[in-house]
Scaffold this motif. Structure first.
Motif, PDB file in Angstrom:
ATOM      1  N   GLU A  58      42.446   4.433  33.818  1.00 52.16           N
ATOM      2  CA  GLU A  58      42.248   5.049  32.501  1.00 52.16           C
ATOM      3  C   GLU A  58      40.817   5.521  32.277  1.00 52.16           C
ATOM      4  N   ALA A 321      46.676   7.784  26.914  1.00 49.59           N
ATOM      5  CA  ALA A 321      46.296   7.311  28.249  1.00 49.59           C
ATOM      6  C   ALA A 321      46.556   5.810  28.391  1.00 49.59           C
ATOM      7  N   SER A 322      46.251   5.048  27.339  1.00 52.40           N
ATOM      8  CA  SER A 322      46.507   3.599  27.358  1.00 52.40           C
ATOM      9  C   SER A 322      48.007   3.312  27.408  1.00 52.40           C
TER      10      SER A 322
END
Length: 377
Positions: A58, A321-322
């Motif tokens: 990430e 993204a997480s």
């Protein structure tokens, strides 16, 4: 060149790579006289590499962008694949290279799925993520055909696969780099915990898909052998699950755009669960098994893509993204757990329990959807 076209081609090639590398290396190790248990342990190295990579992708993605991360993944997969051919057989080195291929593949899939989800129009996100799943499944299903290239030399399948990645890399250079928005505030562990609370139901979909795919590929041959089904028929029954998943991925994605992913996932889970419960009653009737596997693929083969679309729908862009880190983690965890869980169930409760277990998991997922409530971050 159109960004989505290039990314989908990359997903197709990455799927073909995984579909080829797994059976090809197992076959070559078998010819070297490696024990089946050790062979299976070696195969797990790819999934371990994929799982570990998820924890570190990430921050580089946010800092350097999608394209930069894809280049790193491509270099790792291409170099490792070519080294298989150059070095020749060495169990320890092949174990390391399998691990590196898993890391590279994980980077490729994480970056492509996040990029597609991030830049897809909201009213077409389900369709685009279904196309992602479709291209991966298509690649995974045609990958094993590369085994036929062994007739021209042991090194040929590896060089051909590496060349395909190289040509895809040239396409990648035709699109400009982009970055996802960085999330603000809070530690990584705290953010992941809050994201998990928000989207725990969508995250179960990629977990279940990874578990089903791995459990069927590893445990079904054992189930079929006990029923005296020939290897030839096993090689036809198993791909019918993937081929079935190709049929309705995009239509289901379009339906999810219209009605939302949750009701589509729940309906598919119920139908898929019923199909798995019927499998033991078919016995050794191979045509019945092919039909049922295809039906299961039709309804649950889209779980990964629809799960990603559901995650993207519920989370703000700063957390996408997480969310995809957790989705990839769930898929890889399911892939690691599936074979062992399926084997334990068959050993403890009989061969039919493999399908009762898979069907029960799908029913529980559908039931969990009743209690899921989305809350703002």
């Amino acid at each position: 060149m159109n960004r989505f076209f290039v990314l989908l081609i990359l997903v197709l090639v990455a799927g073909a790579s995984q579909g080829l590398i797994l059976p090809l290396l197992s076959l070559l190790l078998e010819k070297q006289g490696v024990a089946a248990s050790v062979n299976s342990l070696s195969a797990a190295a790819l999934y371990v590499g994929a799982l570990l990579a998820v924890f570190f992708v990430e921050k580089p993605l946010v800092r350097y962008g999608y394209k930069a991360l894809l280049v790193v993944g491509l270099v790792m997969v291409v170099s490792s694949t070519v080294l298989f051919a150059i070095i020749g057989y060495s169990f320890v080195i092949w174990l390391i290279l399998r691990f590196l291929v898993g890391v590279g593949d994980s980077i490729l899939h994480y970056a492509t799925q996040t990029w597609i989800a991030d830049r897809s129009p909201e009213n077409k996100r389900g369709r685009y993520m279904s196309l992602y799943g479709l291209m991966y499944s298509l690649g995974f299903s045609i990958g094993p055909l590369g085994i036929n290239l062994l007739a021209y030399g042991t090194w040929v399948p590896f060089i051909v696969m590496g060349s395909m990645f190289g040509m895809t890399g040239l396409l990648l250079y035709t699109i400009r780099n982009e970055r996802p928005p960085a999330r603000k505030g809070g530690s990584s562990s705290k953010t992941y915990g809050r994201v998990y609370v928000l989207v725990w139901l969508p995250l179960l979909a990629p977990f279940l898909y990874g578990l089903m795919e791995a459990a069927l590929n590893v445990s079904f041959p054992i189930y079929a052998t006990e029923l005296h089904i020939s290897d030839g028929w096993i090689s036809l029954i198993l791909p019918s699950f993937v081929l079935g998943s190709l049929l309705l991925q995009v239509p289901l994605g379009m339906l999810s755009d219209r009605f939302g992913p949750r009701p589509i996932l729940r309906i598919c889970a119920v139908i898929g669960g019923l199909v798995f419960f019927i499998v033991p009653f078919v016995g050794d009737h191979v045509y019945g098994l092919i039909i049922l596997f295809a039906l299961a693929g039709i309804f649950v083969g889209s779980f990964f893509g629809l799960g990603l679309a559901y995650v993207a729908m519920l989370l703000p862009r700063t957390l996408l993204a997480s969310g995809n880190v957790l989705a990839s983690l769930h898929f890889d965890s399911g892939s690691l757990i599936g074979p062992g869980l399926g084997g334990l169930a068959m050993e403890a409760f009989g061969r039919a329990s493999l399908f009762y277990m898979l069907g029960s998991f799908l029913f529980l997922f559908a039931l969990a959807g009743v209690f899921f409530r989305h809350r703002a971050f």
